[in-house]
Design an enzyme around this catalytic site. Structure first.
Site, mmCIF file in Angstrom:
data_model
loop_
_atom_site.group_PDB
_atom_site.id
_atom_site.type_symbol
_atom_site.label_atom_id
_atom_site.label_comp_id
_atom_site.label_asym_id
_atom_site.label_seq_id
_atom_site.Cartn_x
_atom_site.Cartn_y
_atom_site.Cartn_z
ATOM 1 N N GLY A 240 0.915 -1.088 -0.180
ATOM 2 C CA GLY A 240 -0.070 0.032 -0.167
ATOM 3 C C GLY A 240 0.758 1.323 0.053
ATOM 4 O O GLY A 240 0.607 2.066 -0.879
ATOM 5 N N THR A 468 2.840 -6.056 6.351
ATOM 6 C CA THR A 468 3.671 -5.608 7.593
ATOM 7 C C THR A 468 3.962 -6.517 8.790
ATOM 8 O O THR A 468 4.850 -6.492 9.439
ATOM 9 C CB THR A 468 2.984 -4.278 7.986
ATOM 10 O OG1 THR A 468 1.717 -4.584 8.184
ATOM 11 C CG2 THR A 468 3.483 -3.191 7.274
ATOM 12 N N THR A 617 9.487 -9.674 11.512
ATOM 13 C CA THR A 617 8.652 -8.644 10.743
ATOM 14 C C THR A 617 9.366 -7.371 10.716
ATOM 15 O O THR A 617 9.219 -6.589 9.600
ATOM 16 C CB THR A 617 7.277 -8.822 11.230
ATOM 17 O OG1 THR A 617 6.989 -8.508 12.601
ATOM 18 C CG2 THR A 617 6.693 -10.265 10.886
ATOM 19 N N GLU A 688 8.298 3.192 8.682
ATOM 20 C CA GLU A 688 8.578 4.246 7.768
ATOM 21 C C GLU A 688 9.957 4.862 8.237
ATOM 22 O O GLU A 688 10.646 5.359 7.408
ATOM 23 C CB GLU A 688 7.388 5.310 8.035
ATOM 24 C CG GLU A 688 6.006 4.841 7.482
ATOM 25 C CD GLU A 688 5.222 5.766 7.487
ATOM 26 O OE1 GLU A 688 5.165 6.844 8.183
ATOM 27 O OE2 GLU A 688 4.060 5.539 6.794
#
Lengths: 727, 316
Positions: A240, A468, A617, A688
């Site tokens: 996304g 994610t 992750t 991010e």
């Protein structure tokens, strides 16, 4: 449950599942191709037709006619809906481009018709038969010219101290221009939806979206429906990066097509529409001015940015980090939002900081060189534990200096060649560079429901997993809190039938959604305690223990499913603190001495993002961010045709993201920090942060390799080749 | 994609005859470029003649000691062929610099030669393109257009597109010859040098192939020896078209051959430029790129071509 003060000691400080490495629990579904992505959900509703969009071929103007008669009678066509047939649809949440309706064209590839047919091939062929005439209007696509025009005007967003005087009096100054191009999210899975609105009443959407509740609300607004009549499912999202935060044309066109055809319709936006129909990250033009004392203390920081938007949008505020990142008593910051007739710009991974740090962290490198101070040392000298724009406000946790020091050590920074252009490996000039990373640490209210049945726990929340690892960290959180093993927990996500969660975006998802699941689990614990009539129960090894009572959770829920639900809300106390995440990136590049091609050879990242909920992750998130940063540094650019007003390279062959061959060994180090002011799990986002600063570290390494400073991304060979020494 | 009919051809001559008989027909082999173009309606054949079954997938030695490469030999197989690797190294290197492993597994020798340009305006049917629609105009030459990837030499006022193949650049350096069968069953041998046409006023006509004519093989003359190199300068390390590519065959005495990709509507080579090789990269490019007409955005390709070759010579 309200999180209204910093967390004290709690179960997560002695966790055995949270914070430990776990492979993603939905991994087997993904590698066997059985995870149901939106476009492949053939089983959810019978009789699906296929829609195909028609896009505007001008950037600005009006549609004077649409002739769809040939398309309507083409083989297999069931319905055609054109934008002239319906009134402009109201805008969904934070959308600024009109998604459909009316005759106004605001950007290239704006959706202006949808063709619905029995097969994709029939719909696509018929879409090419729709004839459109336009009245084109003059338009503006030149951001550089806009910056020239606006420079020095407008009201600063931050104006602390006296920037002009401090800059004028600074013994060492820097005043440079930097440019970042527009970027596309370029996710693998395009925007795709199946929509059933065949009865014109209840609207059901199987889609690929990061924010279920926003999406549901936007659909209700757009189509004038009661929100209760709208159902949205998005259990898997194939990337996304912010491009799927919003309602986009895939859902709107499929809905209109379904209503017209009275059958469910599925529609994926063709790849070129990803660039020109959906959102993108705006280009930026940035002027940075820094003033410092001779011993390297910043005294003046000026950051002036222009980015483009359609009217009402937010552009790309590349100043996002500048009020907070470095110390300095005087600073002036301004972002000029320039209305332009390009496609809608909006959020992309680390909106603001990603572009801002691309410039600021080159400027810091340049300034360090002017001062004759090591770039790592220069950043340490200008660290701060207080918000420099509002010194009453401390950072909740800030371990930036530790990031820099750990990274420098792991990378072998002190051994690097400090004189640009002096290190060679065969035909390659070798350079080393670094940059700091900053990204906010926001949280959003987040809810969940848990169901305990015969000892198995099901978690339901409309949180999304956009690749994610949400499924996994939510399972870990529930397992830890309820004292259950991981395999006793099932996680169901991305469905508007479930409690509203934070969704995925702004790196708020992991921290917020796990807090919400924790709240729901505590509600279940209270219910169990009441049921057993015990106080201070402990949940461990699949049992609840209180005093002399020991009952298995299987037994507690043997005769009846226990259901509990709660939402974690975040209190005002956070406003007295600044929550953010920090990092440092170190990069080695080779620059081909003949061609000027830049290739990354080695990367190290250090992240300070609170408790890392799952190092597997989280690492994937960071190395993915680093790869995206390499693309931003070296190849990604939505090339704008300044005459025609559109992004020319609108496919994945010509919009060049980094490929495997571009990505070398990556090392990620997580600092062992916690942030008790963030959530009960003391976690913040990291997805991010992994992107922030990477491109500048690459840029600084390319400078170190060649002595050629490029301030205009991407750093392609044409920007260096005329200045490289003779072969 | 427009509806089309489909058949499998029995032999090359029948395929050629059939293609001439059905206006608007096309041959399909690997389909790695044609099918994409059909989906975008840039190519709109009414009839596809599948040539995959023609048995043209062999590499055999010629009586002269060269190689005859069947038109349907897949790029992967050609690159991996022992004789090619040993005697025509520039070809293997060029092939593996192109596309991706998956594409090379499908793409054929003839299809590679006939692939269309990657000019982004050619790929957007909403934009004027003389190659797509003769006489429509060229968006790439418009004010503010994006022309960084496009051609600098051999181009015209009607078209500045480049030929995207890497393989063809190496074949040009090797003096390859294209073998065909015409629609009346005659065979032709066309040196690659004469195979492509410059755009001039008719950029839609890209090769000298006649209506229906089908490529059956590409032949390589006996090995010329020397050191073979192929360098492809590009923005990312894989899966990107060349900004400039250089095929180099260099003999011990400094003589040799140089062909360029990424700069022109065809692989670009000139005998008088080859002759300058002993005098270095600057002398070669002064000849080879003489008369170049770059845009402001792609003028760097002139410097890049020279520096790429200089780097290769320095490494040699």
């Amino acid at each position: 449950m309200e999180f209204n003060e910093p967390a004290g000691q709690n179960i997560f400080d002695r966790a055995t599942i949270v914070g430990k490495p776990h492979q993603r629990i939905e991994g087997p579904l993904k590698v066997t191709g059985t995870a149901p992505y939106a476009y492949e959900r053939h089983d959810v509703v019978a009789g699906q037709l296929v829609g195909y969009p028609v896009g505007s071929t001008i950037a600005k103007g009006r549609i004077t006619s649409i002739d769809a008669s040939v398309a309507r009678s083409a083989p297999g066509v069931v319905a055609v809906v054109t934008t002239l047939e319906i009134d402009p649809l109201p805008l969904g949440f934070l959308n600024v481009a009109r998604l459909f309706g009316g005759n106004e064209v605001q950007h290239y590839h704006q959706a202006i018709a949808v063709v619905v047919a029995e097969t994709l091939e029939q719909a696509r062929a018929a879409a090419a038969l729709v004839k459109v005439t336009y009245e084109q209007e003059k338009a503006d696509f030149d951001l550089d010219a806009a910056f020239e025009r606006l420079q020095g005007t407008g009201k600063p967003s931050t104006d602390v101290g006296d920037f002009d005087t401090a800059f004028a009096n600074a013994p060492v100054t820097l005043d440079e221009m930097y440019r970042t191009p527009s970027h596309s999210h370029a996710m693998m899975e395009p925007h795709a939806s199946i929509v059933d609105w065949s009865d014109g009443d209840r609207l059901t959407v199987w889609t690929s979206n990061q924010m279920i509740n926003w999406n549901r609300g936007s659909l209700a607004t757009t189509f004038g429906l009661d929100k209760e009549k709208v159902r949205v499912e998005s259990p898997y999202v194939g990337g996304g990066f912010g491009g799927k935060l919003w309602l986009r044309a895939d859902e709107v066109l499929a809905a209109l097509g379904s209503r017209a055809a009275r059958r469910p319709v599925k529609l994926a936006l063709p790849r070129p529409f990803m660039m020109n129909n959906t959102t993108h990250r705006s280009a930026t033009v940035q002027r940075i001015r820094l003033g410092a004392t001779k011993d390297g203390k910043l005294t003046a920081i000026g950051h002036e940015v222009a980015s483009h938007t359609l009217p009402g949008g937010r552009g790309e505020d590349a100043t996002a980090q500048t009020p907070y990142f470095y110390a300095g008593a005087n600073r002036r910051i301004i972002h000029h939002l320039v209305d332009m007739n390009l496609p809608e710009s909006s959020d992309m991974r680390a909106p603001g900081e990603a572009s801002g740090l691309m410039a600021l962290e080159i400027a810091m490198d340049e300034m360090a060189e002017k001062l004759g101070i090591d770039p790592v040392r220069f950043r340490i000298l200008n660290d701060t534990q207080l918000n420099p724009s509002d010194p009453k406000v401390p950072f909740s946790e800030r371990h930036f200096v530790e990031c820099l020091e750990r990274g420098a050590e792991a990378f072998g920074w002190t051994n690097r060649n400090k004189t640009p252009g002096r290190k060679r490996d065969g035909t390659w000039l070798i350079g080393h560079g670094m940059a700091g990373a900053y990204r906010g640490g926001p949280t959003l209210d987040s809810g969940a429901r848990v169901r305990l049945n015969a000892g198995r726990l099901v978690v339901e929340t409309d949180m999304t997993d956009i690749g994610t690892g949400s499924y996994t960290i939510i399972a870990q959180t529930a397992a830890e809190t309820m004292g259950l093993p991981m395999d006793a927990v099932e996680v169901r996500l991305g469905n508007s039938a479930y409690p509203v969660a934070s969704g995925s975006g702004g790196q708020f998802g992991a921290a917020s959604s796990t807090a919400g699941v924790y709240a729901a689990c505590l509600a279940l614990q209270r219910q169990i305690a009441k049921r057993l009539d015990v106080e201070n129960p402990r949940f461990e090894n699949g049992h609840v223990r209180a005093g002399n009572t020991v009952v298995s959770l299987a037994q507690v829920s043997a005769d009846q499913e226990l259901v509990a639900e709660d939402t974690m809300t975040f209190g005002d106390f956070k406003k007295s603190l600044l929550l953010a995440t920090f990092g440092a990136h170190f990069v080695e590049v080779g620059v081909h001495a003949g061609t000027g091609e830049v290739r990354v050879r080695r990367m190290v990242a250090v992240c300070d993002a609170g408790r890392i909920l799952n190092p597997v992750t989280a690492r994937s998130q960071v190395i993915g961010g680093m790869a995206m940063g390499v693309g931003a540094a070296l190849s990604e650019e939505l090339a704008t045709d300044l005459g025609r007003g559109f992004f020319v390279n609108h496919d994945l062959a010509s919009y060049e993201v980094a490929v495997h061959a571009d990505i070398p060994h990556q090392e990620v180090i997580f600092l062992d920090t916690t942030d008790a002011s963030s959530t009960p799990l003391k976690a913040k986002g990291v997805g991010e942060l992994g992107l922030c600063g990477v491109a500048a570290a690459v840029a600084n390494a390319a400078y170190n390799a060649t002595g050629i400073r490029v301030r205009d991304y991407p750093i392609t060979l044409d920007k260096m080749i005329e200045r490289l020494p003779a072969v | 994609m427009k509806a089309f009919s489909y058949e499998r051809a029995a032999n090359p001559a029948a395929a050629a005859a059939r293609a001439a008989q059905v206006p608007g027909s096309k041959f399909v082999a690997g389909g790695t470029n044609l099918l994409d173009l059909m989906k975008l309606e840039i190519e709109t054949p009414v009839h596809l003649i599948d040539v995959n079954g023609l048995g043209l997938d062999k590499i055999v030695e010629t009586p002269e000691g060269g190689l005859r490469i069947g038109a349907l030999v897949r790029n992967t197989d050609l690159a991996a062929h022992e004789r090619v690797r040993r005697d025509y190294g520039v070809l293997t290197r060029a092939l593996v610099a192109g596309a991706s492993g998956q594409l090379r597994n499908k793409a054929t020798t003839a299809g590679n030669l006939l692939q269309r340009t990657r000019c982004p305006y050619f790929y957007d049917t909403a934009q004027p393109c003389n190659k797509r629609t003769p006489g429509a105009g060229c968006a790439a030459l418009g004010v503010g257009a994006f022309s960084r990837q496009l051609g600098i030499i051999g181009t015209s006022d009607a078209c500045i597109a480049t030929h995207p193949s890497d393989m063809a650049v190496a074949l040009r350096a090797l003096d390859a010859v294209v073998e065909t069968v015409t629609s009346v069953g005659a065979t032709r041998r066309i040196p690659l040098e004469e195979f492509y046409r410059l755009p001039g006023d008719t950029p839609e006509r890209e090769t000298v192939l006649m209506e229906g004519e089908i490529i059956t093989a590409v032949t390589l003359p006996p090995p010329v020896g020397g050191r073979h190199a192929y360098y492809k300068a590009r923005d990312r390390a894989s899966y990107a078209f060349a900004l400039v590519s250089v095929a180099l065959v260099r003999q011990a005495d400094g003589a040799g051959r140089v062909a360029l990709g990424g700069v022109a509507p065809m692989p670009w080579r000139a005998a008088e430029a080859d002759a300058e090789l002993p005098n270095g990269a600057h002398a070669v490019m002064a000849r080879l790129l003489h008369g170049a007409r770059p845009t402001e955005e792609n003028a760097f390709k002139i410097t890049l071509a020279e520096r790429t070759l200089a780097g290769m010579l320095a490494e040699d």
